[in-house]
Motif scaffolding. Structure first.
Motif, PDB file in Angstrom:
ATOM      1  N   ASP A 206       0.831  -1.199   0.000  1.00 34.22           N
ATOM      2  CA  ASP A 206       0.000   0.000   0.000  1.00 34.22           C
ATOM      3  C   ASP A 206       0.869   1.255   0.000  1.00 34.22           C
ATOM      4  N   LEU A 207       1.936   1.223   0.820  1.00 35.83           N
ATOM      5  CA  LEU A 207       2.822   2.379   0.890  1.00 35.83           C
ATOM      6  C   LEU A 207       3.536   2.590  -0.449  1.00 35.83           C
ATOM      7  N   SER A 208       3.939   1.468  -1.075  1.00 42.38           N
ATOM      8  CA  SER A 208       4.621   1.569  -2.367  1.00 42.38           C
ATOM      9  C   SER A 208       3.695   2.143  -3.428  1.00 42.38           C
ATOM     10  N   ASP A 330       4.601  17.362  -2.925  1.00 42.96           N
ATOM     11  CA  ASP A 330       5.900  17.267  -2.240  1.00 42.96           C
ATOM     12  C   ASP A 330       5.694  17.002  -0.750  1.00 42.96           C
ATOM     13  N   GLU A 331       4.716  17.649  -0.156  1.00 40.05           N
ATOM     14  CA  GLU A 331       4.436  17.422   1.267  1.00 40.05           C
ATOM     15  C   GLU A 331       3.971  15.982   1.508  1.00 40.05           C
ATOM     16  N   GLN A 332       3.137  15.457   0.616  1.00 41.84           N
ATOM     17  CA  GLN A 332       2.654  14.085   0.790  1.00 41.84           C
ATOM     18  C   GLN A 332       3.791  13.078   0.623  1.00 41.84           C
ATOM     19  N   LEU A 333       4.750  13.330  -0.257  1.00 39.35           N
ATOM     20  CA  LEU A 333       5.879  12.417  -0.437  1.00 39.35           C
ATOM     21  C   LEU A 333       6.754  12.379   0.817  1.00 39.35           C
ATOM     22  N   GLU A 334       6.970  13.505   1.471  1.00 35.43           N
ATOM     23  CA  GLU A 334       7.755  13.524   2.708  1.00 35.43           C
ATOM     24  C   GLU A 334       7.064  12.696   3.793  1.00 35.43           C
ATOM     25  N   THR A 335       5.724  12.801   3.865  1.00 40.71           N
ATOM     26  CA  THR A 335       4.970  12.038   4.885  1.00 40.71           C
ATOM     27  C   THR A 335       5.104  10.545   4.638  1.00 40.71           C
ATOM     28  N   THR A 336       4.993  10.113   3.414  1.00 38.79           N
ATOM     29  CA  THR A 336       5.084   8.678   3.112  1.00 38.79           C
ATOM     30  C   THR A 336       6.485   8.149   3.369  1.00 38.79           C
ATOM     31  N   ALA A 338       8.506   9.057   5.804  1.00 42.15           N
ATOM     32  CA  ALA A 338       8.587   8.831   7.248  1.00 42.15           C
ATOM     33  C   ALA A 338       7.839   7.554   7.635  1.00 42.15           C
ATOM     34  N   GLU A 339       6.683   7.304   6.996  1.00 39.50           N
ATOM     35  CA  GLU A 339       5.935   6.083   7.298  1.00 39.50           C
ATOM     36  C   GLU A 339       6.740   4.849   6.919  1.00 39.50           C
ATOM     37  N   LEU A 343       7.931   1.625   9.322  1.00 39.63           N
ATOM     38  CA  LEU A 343       7.529   0.260   8.967  1.00 39.63           C
ATOM     39  C   LEU A 343       8.741  -0.658   8.893  1.00 39.63           C
ATOM     40  N   ASP A 344       9.882  -0.159   8.394  1.00 45.35           N
ATOM     41  CA  ASP A 344      11.102  -0.976   8.331  1.00 45.35           C
ATOM     42  C   ASP A 344      11.562  -1.349   9.739  1.00 45.35           C
ATOM     43  N   ALA A 345      11.489  -0.423  10.689  1.00 45.36           N
ATOM     44  CA  ALA A 345      11.926  -0.716  12.067  1.00 45.36           C
ATOM     45  C   ALA A 345      11.033  -1.780  12.700  1.00 45.36           C
ATOM     46  N   ASP A 346       9.725  -1.702  12.515  1.00 42.04           N
ATOM     47  CA  ASP A 346       8.805  -2.713  13.077  1.00 42.04           C
ATOM     48  C   ASP A 346       9.058  -4.076  12.471  1.00 42.04           C
TER      49      ASP A 346
END
Length: 877
Positions: A206-208, A330-336, A338-339, A343-346
């Motif tokens: 979904d994130l991709s 651009d703002e939405q790309l920065e938010t994704t 960070a998400e 997700l990688d850490a979890d």
């Protein structure tokens, strides 16, 4: 009358030159009957010699058959053999018994000898077989072992599977990455479940997708901004584009100068200080004229270059919106981004207890599948080890039981450790012992059966021999009764009876031929007598001709006289018609002269020339009355006997709109069915007439003549029907046209009013018409009644026609339904100023009943709409 008199004299001369044989015509029915019988008469005369020859040949064949079968009997005494034929069936039945009785005796003797031989052989073979013990216990042991299946193969297969499975597990473990452990540790290892991996995979996917969509939108937005900038640059390079702001600026400067000029002229104020800035343009009025011209120029350019103005404003708005949308992306790309880091850490934390550094969820799901498969293989490896132990124990038990049974039957125990080898030895021994016992029991039963069969066959042989001797005595008596030797074979007797049947059959055919020849002679005599009687009465000159030639000549004379009689009747009718025309003409001349005199007296005229004006009026009256009478007569003819009043009553229940379809249907039926059928029948008539000319007196010619008459009658019937249908179609089309002219529908009538108003009287209205294919069409009517089809109108006039139809349809709809908004977009683009104003007035009238919305980008239309009476709201978009 001048032409009728010479024609009458010519007809009378033609009539005098035509003569007919009345006696011949009176005998027409008898002559045609003889002509119809002529073919049969000739055929019978041709057949008679063949029939006589056939009769003689049949008699010769009958005499030959008699000499072959009964040479002692003369042909005249042949009837003595007819009673013999009655004995054919009993003798044939008796002869058929010979073969059966001989076969029965021979079969009984042969069967007796064969049965005695088999009895001796069965006794000898039974005594050679020794008795043996019971094999029931051995069979039970074998069945118990077989019930276990292929134990040897199962043990060997299990051992092979065990070795292969162990090697495969070791190999799979060596290929398994990310985890370094042993096979025994695998069942106890706790791994993340599939649901958790699936949730992480969906989150990553979904994130991709979100990142991909945002990047795709960003790329599309960049392309759109580049395209917009390019189009803006193209517009600006063409020249400066006027805007509403430049128009407002020009108008503001014009109004400022005007206020100064007004204060100077009307208020007599001193505005020299304020007007000093316009000194470079001359006086203040000249400056006002320059400002007024500038404002008008900007206004005109706005109207002329409305498309460029609209395009520039649209592109500028599109460019500004694109820049804002790019910032949001651009703002939405920065938010994704960070998400994704969270997700990688979890994902790494979930695999940490297993000491596994995970890869992507899809790869780890595949790795988990491989690990689970290997864990399942380890479980199967343990099951195979347990299965091998159980199979070895089971085989040992059954080997002990089988060896014990072999010892009980007096055989040595087997030394093999394979259960299958021991089973085969036991089964072979049990089969040998069972086969020996079964064979001895079977032979004992066979001996008893053979002894009983020998007794039965001895009795059968005796009875068959006695029956054969009795038959031979009966056969000798029958042969003597029909005059044959007692040694005659049944097959020879069959030939004898068949020859007798053929002999009497030929005699019967001879008698039939004699009767037929006699009938031919009687018919020929009657035919000749009738022909001679007719010839003697009406054509003695044909007396020397044979009867058949005389009939052919008579039918030819009959045809000629009929043709002359028909022509005489036609000439007599023409003479009567010409005489009547002369009488009518004389009476008409006298009547007209009297009427002219009376009219001169009534009109107080001195001569006939003064009645010319009255004659013209009278001629017009007669022409109109004749047209009315002709139309009424056509309607009466098509009405098949109905009166005008009855036809009018019938027409009241008919929908006029359905008449064009019915006319088209009748026309298609005439062209597709009746006309081809009429042509086909006409061709058939021509062929039949040709056949009639080629008649040679055979019965085929008479039959073709009948067919020709039937075909001619069918053609007349179809022609009459064709004329009726054709006239009916003509009358229906005329009446439809009259009905449409007198009863225009409310929709077309209202559309005509709108169309006349929209075209400013260039057209009086609309009417329905038919094209060359009889299809209904709509046409415009000029003031001079000239019809103009839609194809002949200009594009602007067609638009006005469609608008008139739409307005009429909407008004008709609102008479019975709730009002609905009427929305149109730039419908006046092809209208000139006058017709645009007329269209706006029509829309204003419609707005009193429902809401009307008109979209346009032409300022001229906006200015015209302000002149329309009523409430007009202008919205700038």
């Amino acid at each position: 009358m001048g032409k009728a008199t010479p024609r009458l004299e010519g007809l009378q001369q033609q009539l005098a030159g035509l003569s007919t044989n009345q006696a011949l015509l009176e005998q027409a029915e008898n002559i045609e009957d003889l002509h119809a019988r002529l073919g049969g008469h000739r055929k019978a005369q041709q057949d008679r010699p063949h029939l006589e020859a056939e009769s003689k040949q049949l008699l010769a064949d009958a005499e030959s058959l008699l000499k072959e079968n009964r040479p002692d009997l003369e042909f005249k005494n042949i009837e003595q053999l007819r009673p013999v034929m009655a004995k054919r069936q009993p003798i044939a039945s008796l002869g058929n018994k010979e073969a059966v009785l001989n076969a029965r005796a021979e079969q009984a003797e042969t069967s007796l000898r064969e049965t005695e031989k088999r009895l001796q052989a069965a006794r000898k073979e039974r005594d050679e077989i020794a008795k043996s013990g019971s094999t029931d216990a051995l069979h039970r042991a074998i069945a118990a072992a077989r019930k276990q299946g292929e134990l040897d193969a199962s043990i060997q297969s299990t051992q092979s599977q065990l070795a292969g499975q162990e090697a495969e597990c070791v190999a799979d473990l060596s290929r398994l990455t990310l985890w370094q452990g042993e096979l025994d540790e695998m069942p106890r290892l706790a791994l993340p479940n599939r649901e958790s991996i699936h949730q992480f995979e969906e989150s990553y996917a979904d994130l991709s997708k979100r990142i991909q969509r945002l990047e795709e939108k960003k790329d599309e937005l960049i392309d759109a901004l580049q395209d917009t900038s390019q189009r803006l640059d193209e517009i600006e390079r063409v020249g400066e584009v006027p805007t509403e702001a430049s128009l407002n600026q020009a108008r503001s400067e014009r109004d400022t100068v005007w206020q100064l000029l007004r204060r100077q002229w009307i208020g007599s104020e001193d505005v020299s200080v304020e007007a000093s800035e316009y000194q470079s343009e001359g006086t203040l009025p000249e400056a006002f004229e320059n400002r007024l011209a500038s404002a008008d120029e900007v206004s005109d350019r706005l109207r002329r270059e409305a498309d460029r103005v609209h395009a520039l404003a649209s592109l500028q708005a599109k460019q500004e919106g694109g820049l804002q949308q790019a910032q949001k992306l651009d703002e939405q790309l920065e938010t994704t981004s960070a998400e994704k880091a969270q997700l990688d850490a979890d994902w790494q934390a979930m695999w940490a207890p297993c000491q596994i550094v995970p890869r992507t969820p899809r790869e780890m799901r595949a790795w988990l599948d491989a690990f689970e498969r290997l864990r399942d293989q380890v479980a199967q490896l343990n099951l195979l080890r347990q299965k091998e132990t159980e199979l070895e124990h089971n085989r040992s038990t059954h080997l002990q039981r089988l060896n014990a049974q072999l010892i009980q039957l007096g055989r040595a125990a087997s030394t093999s450790n394979e259960l299958e080898i021991v089973l085969l030895e036991c089964e072979a021994l049990a089969g040998q012992l069972d086969e020996a016992k079964r064979k001895r029991d079977s032979l004992s039963k066979e001996v008893k059966d053979r002894e009983s069969d020998v007794e039965s066959l001895n009795e059968e042989h005796r009875l068959a021999t006695e029956a054969l001797e009795a038959w031979r005595a009966q056969w000798a008596a029958q042969m003597l009764s029909i005059g044959l030797l007692s040694e005659t074979l049944p097959s020879e007797v069959d030939d004898f009876f068949e020859n007798l049947r053929a002999l009497f059959s030929k005699l019967g055919e001879v008698e039939k031929l004699r009767i037929r020849i006699s009938a031919i002679d009687e018919d020929a005599a009657a035919f000749r007598t009738q022909v001679e009687a007719i010839v003697a009465t009406i054509a003695p000159e044909l007396d020397e001709l044979p009867a058949d030639d005389a009939v052919v000549r008579l039918i030819s004379l009959l045809s000629e006289n009929r043709s002359r009689q028909t022509k005489r009747h036609q000439i007599e009718e023409q003479i009567e018609q010409a005489t009547q025309e002369i009488q009518d003409s004389n009476a008409t001349i006298q009547t007209m002269t009297d009427r002219l005199d009376a009219l001169c007296v009534e009109a107080k005229c001195d001569g006939h020339p003064l009645l010319e004006a009255a004659e013209r009026r009278s001629a017009d009256y007669l022409r109109i009355k004749t047209a009315i009478d002709s139309i009424e007569q056509e309607i009466l003819d098509a009405g098949e006997g109905s009166t005008i009043a009855e036809l009018e009553a019938q027409a009241e229940g008919i929908d006029p709109d359905s008449l064009p379809g019915r006319i088209t249907e009748l026309k298609n039926k005439i062209e597709d069915e009746l006309e081809p059928k009429r042509t086909e029948l006409a061709s058939a008539k021509g062929r039949e007439e040709k056949e009639l000319e080629l008649m040679d007196g055979s019965d085929q010619a008479a039959m073709l003549a009948d067919q020709a008459q039937a075909t001619l009658a069918s053609i007349r019937s179809d022609a009459e029907r064709y004329i009726q249908v054709k006239l009916a179609g003509k009358i229906l089309r005329d009446q439809i046209e009259r009905y449409r002219q007198e009863n225009q529908g409310p929709l077309v009538k209202r559309a005509s009013e709108h169309f006349s108003a929209l075209t400013l009287g260039s057209f009086d209205g609309l009417m329905t018409d038919f094209n060359e294919r009889d299809e209904p069409i709509l046409a415009g009517i000029r003031p001079g009644r000239e019809r103009v089809t839609v194809e002949g109108m200009s594009s602007g006039t067609r638009d006005q026609l469609y608008l008139a139809l739409r307005l009429a349809s909407l008004e008709k709809y609102m008479e019975s339904s709730e009002p609905m908004p009427f929305i149109v977009d730039d419908i006046l683009v092809d209208f000139d100023d006058a017709r645009s104003q007329a269209a706006l007035h029509a829309l204003a009238e419609l707005s009193e009943r429902t809401q009307v919305i008109l979209f346009t980008h032409h300022s001229r239309v906006v200015e015209q709409s302000k002149k329309v009476q009523g409430v007009v709201n202008v919205q700038q978009l």
